[in-house]
Design a protein around this motif. Sequence first.
Motif, short mmCIF file in Angstrom:
data_model
loop_
_atom_site.label_atom_id
_atom_site.label_comp_id
_atom_site.label_asym_id
_atom_site.label_seq_id
_atom_site.Cartn_x
_atom_site.Cartn_y
_atom_site.Cartn_z
N TRP A 24 0.81 -1.21 0.00
CA TRP A 24 0.00 0.00 0.00
C TRP A 24 0.86 1.28 0.00
CZ3 TRP A 24 -3.38 -2.01 4.63
CH2 TRP A 24 -4.01 -3.19 4.24
N GLY A 25 2.17 1.12 -0.03
CA GLY A 25 3.01 2.28 -0.26
C GLY A 25 3.60 2.94 0.97
N ALA A 26 3.09 2.68 2.16
CA ALA A 26 3.61 3.36 3.36
C ALA A 26 5.02 2.89 3.67
CB ALA A 26 2.69 3.11 4.55
N LYS A 27 5.84 3.82 4.15
CA LYS A 27 7.21 3.48 4.50
C LYS A 27 7.27 2.87 5.89
CE LYS A 27 9.10 7.33 1.85
NZ LYS A 27 10.03 8.47 1.87
N ALA A 28 8.26 2.01 6.09
CA ALA A 28 8.53 1.49 7.42
C ALA A 28 9.31 2.54 8.20
CB ALA A 28 9.33 0.21 7.32
N PRO A 29 9.13 2.61 9.51
CA PRO A 29 9.90 3.58 10.31
C PRO A 29 11.36 3.16 10.38
CG PRO A 29 8.65 2.11 11.75
CD PRO A 29 8.24 1.79 10.33
N ASP A 30 12.22 4.13 10.67
CA ASP A 30 13.65 3.84 10.75
C ASP A 30 13.96 2.71 11.72
OD1 ASP A 30 14.14 5.79 8.92
OD2 ASP A 30 14.73 7.31 10.40
N SER A 31 13.25 2.70 12.85
CA SER A 31 13.55 1.68 13.86
C SER A 31 13.43 0.28 13.27
CB SER A 31 12.59 1.81 15.05
OG SER A 31 11.25 1.55 14.64
#
Lengths: 327, 327, 327, 327
Positions: B287-294
């Motif tokens: 769905w396109g959302a990025k994963a957080p840096d953590s």
Amino acid sequence: MDFNIIRIARTVINVKDLDRSKDFYVKALGMIETETKDNCVYLRGLEEHTHHSLVLKKSETLGVHALGYKVEKEEDLDRLAELFQSKGLKTKWLKEGTQHALGRALHVHDISGMPLEFFCKIEKAERLLQRYDLYSGARIQRIDHVNCAVPDVEKAYNFFINELGFACSEYTTIENGSIWAAWLHRKQTVHDQAFMNGDGPRLHHFAYWLPDPLALIHCCDVLASLGYSQNIERGPARHGLSNAFFLYLRDPDGYRIELYNGDYLTSDNDFEPIRWDLNDPRRQTLWGAKAPDSWFNETSPFLDIETNEQIQSMSPILAQRKPELVI
Amino acid sequence: MDFNIIRIARTVINVKDLDRSKDFYVKALGMIETETKDNCVYLRGLEEHTHHSLVLKKSETLGVHALGYKVEKEEDLDRLAELFQSKGLKTKWLKEGTQHALGRALHVHDISGMPLEFFCKIEKAERLLQRYDLYSGARIQRIDHVNCAVPDVEKAYNFFINELGFACSEYTTIENGSIWAAWLHRKQTVHDQAFMNGDGPRLHHFAYWLPDPLALIHCCDVLASLGYSQNIERGPARHGLSNAFFLYLRDPDGYRIELYNGDYLTSDNDFEPIRWDLNDPRRQTLWGAKAPDSWFNETSPFLDIETNEQIQSMSPILAQRKPELVI
Amino acid sequence: MDFNIIRIARTVINVKDLDRSKDFYVKALGMIETETKDNCVYLRGLEEHTHHSLVLKKSETLGVHALGYKVEKEEDLDRLAELFQSKGLKTKWLKEGTQHALGRALHVHDISGMPLEFFCKIEKAERLLQRYDLYSGARIQRIDHVNCAVPDVEKAYNFFINELGFACSEYTTIENGSIWAAWLHRKQTVHDQAFMNGDGPRLHHFAYWLPDPLALIHCCDVLASLGYSQNIERGPARHGLSNAFFLYLRDPDGYRIELYNGDYLTSDNDFEPIRWDLNDPRRQTLWGAKAPDSWFNETSPFLDIETNEQIQSMSPILAQRKPELVI
Amino acid sequence: MDFNIIRIARTVINVKDLDRSKDFYVKALGMIETETKDNCVYLRGLEEHTHHSLVLKKSETLGVHALGYKVEKEEDLDRLAELFQSKGLKTKWLKEGTQHALGRALHVHDISGMPLEFFCKIEKAERLLQRYDLYSGARIQRIDHVNCAVPDVEKAYNFFINELGFACSEYTTIENGSIWAAWLHRKQTVHDQAFMNGDGPRLHHFAYWLPDPLALIHCCDVLASLGYSQNIERGPARHGLSNAFFLYLRDPDGYRIELYNGDYLTSDNDFEPIRWDLNDPRRQTLWGAKAPDSWFNETSPFLDIETNEQIQSMSPILAQRKPELVI
């Protein structure tokens, strides 16, 4: 009050490319096209027995026309005209036939300068609730609410409660007790009309009801399959406020639409409105995730009921800010 | 190969506070406590017929013990010992009775220095699949897979495919064709073991299978109700890779657990592994959302099979980076 | 065993009206049409990477062709031919190209006289698992199993377990301990092949896997919308046996198809088969509802691998009866 | 009308064994126990902000007390008393404090002899909508409606529409156009009050709203796990009439309760009531399955508002019959 506003009933938005917008609302979201006529596409949800709840109007200038409310009786329109005139607010009558599929309509600018429309008659359309073979995308059922940014939420709140007969289900306050946002309803759901503090009057989003949470998840998958994943702005997640399972999308012209399921019945007059602190992290998203900046900063302009020009917005009287989600 | 590794079967993690961790896994996620004994809590999913698939071990030092794989026959353990010894890799036998509820076990360090465990026998426990009255939280069904960061994914990939008999369902490559991540399986699901490029060997997460997508959404709601909303790290969303509907949580000690539903059957030997570009935005989240840096930067250390000390990790041979999600 | 049967892979059924059947399987159930050629329609599920799992073959005579199993290697076919010949059972080779999209195939009659097919090669087709825009009806994912009535279940059971290498997940016994029905698998699900006591060999049903329980409910709604409500024979409900959430339909020619979701992983060789009493009311339907008589009495004939004539069925050795659901 | 009935608000039923009934409603269905006091158990749904919507009252005589409707203002009660008295119908006042947690109440017998209760005040209780950790069983949200058998549906229909201000959403007619059943509402759902032709006045069932269809399926599983599978009388299936996904249960004393999800908004005064033929097979169950005889033949007696004795029922004026489902 001697009139009865039933519910939010339609939005009319200017779009640059009718086919592009129709693809989005019909192929990806599953809305039903009632008809396309005179550079307008008329769309409805599967549950709706009325001709449309969304009009896509071809135009080079983007903007949102008067938000359409359905009233119980023709006479209610006259009472509403008297009310708005008595407050010195702009009104304008559109005779039956002026707007396709609609009866006589009253257009006004409300206390925030926001354009509203009231009408009693709208053509019927076949209700497709049990035509499950036509369900696709998000299986959109019916229009649920509109959410608008206004510079003075308390003023808007007081006008809708005291003059138009709305009830409040939930609201948000800041440290000094001022109302930062409010959820107001005529029909027995959490809201027909929400207000949030911000540059305005501007439309934040309009929202549609879905039959169940999996329809929302499936819609994300369909959007991705059709190349719309960048149109997903926020969610899926659950709002603390309203309890709804939600998804926010941006349509091809940037208008924000919310897909929405899971609020509650607001039939009881002795239900006490629920108060939330602006900085309660559970308010926005029960699960704790933050909304992106665009969700706070980007809204759509309204169009003047007489000139059709974009209405200039004013700065909010409360500090406009993204809530501090101090966990 | 003259042995048969059946599936990933258990993880054993050191935790600082047994009650705090048990509350999280049992009350919030809905795992079943088989028993608590000698400073260890033994947990299983509703579908599991074996004594446990997760052991919480009280310790002041955090870390992950050898990842436990179940094999078909006792002799398989001897064949595996020969294999690891022939490669000059460390092995260690634990006699039946050494570990509670487990038969004879072989502990090794694999080609990446990652600690693995192989065993054939594990005590039975009542399978609660049809005790729907005991379902709560995420309705966790069974252990699904583990995902580890290693400095050289191709080396790990080759060892698991060529020496241990795993098959590859999907993999990710960078511009020059090098494998950046790989999903490998023995049982007929997308994976038992995944590898991703990074400082390692370290555990990225372990994952449990859920019965349906709404169990995952309900778990988010339960987590929020119990005050765990800050433990939700990523999701819910759908992975392009594996097709799973997923949620990533951090447990009270920071271990990452994935709740997982919706991959596919991998029974066919002529199924062609699916290749993804590292920078394909649909790979990580359809769905396109990025994963957080953590999610990219934080992993858990493994413990040495002999010393029980944290294993030092090495830098990856491919640049460690968060994918550029150029849409 | 020196061969490896991977899984049930296809059924081929004679139908009287190709368009009528295609409407049912494609428009109502949501199967994908790979192609229509030479009076045959080739259909597959959304997850399948192979050309088809169901063939509708135009014919005036109804009947079910040899049930198709996929094997790992071409040599497996030779080993299987030797096995069946050594038992004095009929075998027949079909050269590659004889059957559309299929490699070399071995047709046999098994110990119950039931026609089986084994093949290794089948053409690939685009896997549509992530083409969510094409999902409709029941969102059929993949073929799951076949269920056949045979006169002597224990004989069939012993042949499949001892000669073909199947494992048993669950079985039903009568008062004297005789096996009345059995669920046998090669792939790691509850079954590829089930047997129940009855006039046979005849096909009771073939079954497809769905992605989640709501896909099954939606399919009921779609069937009703399209005028197929009389094709719903039993369900939706949950089987005690297998734990699956199920729906049984009769297609336009009367073949029974099961839509199926929610069983469990059967990877472990030490999983103890679950025994049910024939008269346990929870066995058939966990929720207690009885199956209609038609479900017990009506089955479809198989076709002889040489003559293509309907195979005569024999009476069962155990009393054929509907279970007494004494609650 | 100069009063405003808001909605159906509670049922009070005599039960033989409080613990047995409480187990059913709380442990299996997931209702919340507000309190147990003076041989009465007070239960509510997760969404309800009022003290209770179901009272289990210990008694040797089974029967249903006056069906409780909530009104907007205290004065509404006086207007209602005048109405009933003007029609020569029995009325009785219960002062505040007479009934636990309730304000002043008006008890009456309506035009069909059916006992009704009207009240404005009821104590508040904590609303648990977002206490997802407390969700279990069917996750019952709120009372939805009651359905009663009466001998003359048209008479009851006219009284509720013309005298009490209800609106009709759907109704069923027989060949000669007589109304055989009707669905009437005050709140904006399909119904608060339904009537069907039959020996009466008697209670056919009371119904609760669920958050989604999977909560209903899970409840079937929980009922089976707890040994209540024989309490499932009909469903799960979808009603053509109302569009609801439904399940009918019989409680330990034989009272019928419906679990219900999926109807639609009835806010619009120009919504045209939907007419169904009694013999339309889709009316009862969209998917075509017949209801069992018990569903048509078995109902519960009401209790007289003065004597607390069971009210004698009269035969219906239309032939009482199970619909002929000629497909």
